[in-house]
Structures are given as C-alpha cells and as structure tokens.
Design a protein around this motif. Sequence first.
Motif, short mmCIF file in Angstrom:
data_model
loop_
_atom_site.label_atom_id
_atom_site.label_comp_id
_atom_site.label_asym_id
_atom_site.label_seq_id
_atom_site.Cartn_x
_atom_site.Cartn_y
_atom_site.Cartn_z
N ALA A 181 0.83 -1.20 0.00
CA ALA A 181 0.00 0.00 0.00
C ALA A 181 0.86 1.25 0.00
N VAL A 182 1.95 1.22 0.74
CA VAL A 182 2.87 2.37 0.78
C VAL A 182 3.50 2.59 -0.59
N ARG A 183 3.99 1.53 -1.20
CA ARG A 183 4.62 1.67 -2.52
C ARG A 183 3.63 2.18 -3.56
N ASN A 184 2.40 1.68 -3.51
CA ASN A 184 1.38 2.15 -4.46
C ASN A 184 1.05 3.62 -4.24
N ALA A 185 0.94 4.03 -2.98
CA ALA A 185 0.60 5.42 -2.68
C ALA A 185 1.75 6.38 -3.03
N MET A 186 2.99 5.89 -2.91
CA MET A 186 4.16 6.71 -3.22
C MET A 186 4.36 6.95 -4.71
N ALA A 187 3.84 6.05 -5.52
CA ALA A 187 4.10 6.08 -6.97
C ALA A 187 3.75 7.46 -7.55
N GLY A 188 4.72 8.04 -8.24
CA GLY A 188 4.52 9.34 -8.87
C GLY A 188 4.78 10.52 -7.96
N HIS A 189 5.14 10.27 -6.70
CA HIS A 189 5.35 11.36 -5.73
C HIS A 189 6.76 11.42 -5.18
N VAL A 190 7.65 10.53 -5.63
CA VAL A 190 9.01 10.46 -5.07
C VAL A 190 9.92 11.45 -5.79
N LEU A 191 10.46 12.39 -5.03
CA LEU A 191 11.40 13.38 -5.58
C LEU A 191 12.84 12.88 -5.52
N ALA A 192 13.17 12.12 -4.49
CA ALA A 192 14.53 11.58 -4.31
C ALA A 192 14.48 10.47 -3.29
N SER A 193 15.45 9.56 -3.38
CA SER A 193 15.54 8.43 -2.45
C SER A 193 17.00 8.16 -2.09
N ALA A 194 17.20 7.53 -0.95
CA ALA A 194 18.54 7.12 -0.54
C ALA A 194 18.42 5.81 0.22
N ARG A 195 19.48 5.00 0.15
CA ARG A 195 19.44 3.65 0.73
C ARG A 195 20.79 3.28 1.32
N VAL A 196 20.73 2.54 2.44
CA VAL A 196 21.90 1.87 3.00
C VAL A 196 21.49 0.41 3.19
N THR A 197 22.35 -0.52 2.75
CA THR A 197 22.04 -1.95 2.81
C THR A 197 23.03 -2.68 3.72
N GLY A 198 22.49 -3.40 4.70
CA GLY A 198 23.29 -4.27 5.54
C GLY A 198 22.90 -5.72 5.32
N THR A 199 23.69 -6.64 5.85
CA THR A 199 23.41 -8.07 5.71
C THR A 199 23.20 -8.69 7.09
N TYR A 200 22.57 -9.88 7.10
CA TYR A 200 22.35 -10.56 8.38
C TYR A 200 22.04 -12.02 8.13
#
Length: 207
Positions: A181-200
């Motif tokens: 639901a969050v991804r669907n609602a965000m579609a078309g409204h994202v100006l920028a994104s950032a990510r950090v990926t860890g492992t476990y």
Amino acid sequence: MKLNVEGIEEGKPVPEIFAFGVFNPEDHMSFGPNRNPDMFWEGAPEGTKSFVVMMFDPDVPSVADDANQEGKTVSKDIPRVDFFHWLLVDIPASISRIPEGEDSDGVLPKGKDGGLGPVGLRGVNNFTQFLAGNPDMAGTYCGYDGPCPPWNDELLHHYHYEVHALDVESLGLSGEFDGEAVRNAMAGHVLASARVTGTYTLNPDLR
C-alpha cells in the motif's frame, strides 16, 4: 540525497542491537535488543513535503515450510520475496533524523501499535503474517522490528534501509496499511531516495 544509518556500513553485517533475533548456539535463535538504528538524512530536494522511511528484506523465501525446521534447510534456489520490517509515512519535511530506539526498543510480543508513532505514521510489518501461527506472539506488528531470517536458510539476507522524499504532505493512508500500500501510494510522488544496505544471517555456516 544522502542517508546515514549509524552503526550499519554498506554491505556489512547489521549489528545485533538492531535485530529481532540473534544467534544462540543452543536454540538457534534468541530475541535480540530490537532497537531501530539512528537514521539521519540530508540533501532533500526543494519541494519536499514529507518523507517515507522503510526497511525491507528482499531475500525471504516465498515458500517457508522448511524455515526454522530441525534437519532441514531452506534452499538458496527458492524464489524470494520482500519482507517489510519498518514502514513510517507522513514524516514531516522538518524532520531529518530518527534517533536510535525511538520507534522500537525490544521485542514486544503481539506487536506494537499502529497509527501515529514517535515519528510519522506506522504501517504494518510482515511479522504480522510470520508470527500469526504462534499463540504467544501472534498480533499486529507495526513500526520497526529488525532482522530475524530463518536460521537454516542457505542464503545471506540483505536489509535495505531507505528514505524517500515526497511532494505530498500525506499519502492518505490509515488503518492497517502494509508495504504494498505504501509503494502504491508513493508512486509518482518520489522526488529523491537514498538507501543503506546491511546483511544478516542466523545460519552458523554463513556467519
């Protein structure tokens, strides 16, 4: 936009303080400190009106029948799906940090409440489905609950901590909304994104 997740280096293991489950040589897994990490971001573009914070694991087995079962392993060849661990929406544009432990500080059987949390609006994470068959733990899990991959999984899991800058103040979500639901609602409204990926991993052969 740049995201910093204190204590988590890109591509390196997520510290146990942020995990729902930690390695136990006798019982495979014990509950961990389950604290959300300190996250702070900068460089949001002009026109940002709110933020979404999410953390998800794209390496969860699509068939979980053998997960955490003695004498069995979860094959690395099984198709994988996203498992959402943290969903916060409608974070005001004036906020650029979530302190450690602000949204989660320990494992709470039957889950944390949804609705307005310390920072933003909490969505429902996938521990809700994962623990549904456990009478001691079943409930609706909202906010942050950290890594806890199957201890017999042959695959190392990756955890994507993300922040998204949006051009709307609210996604209009309410009640028990999930990651899709969050991804669907965000579609078309994202100006920028950032990510950090860890492992476990909880698999002693991969540790």
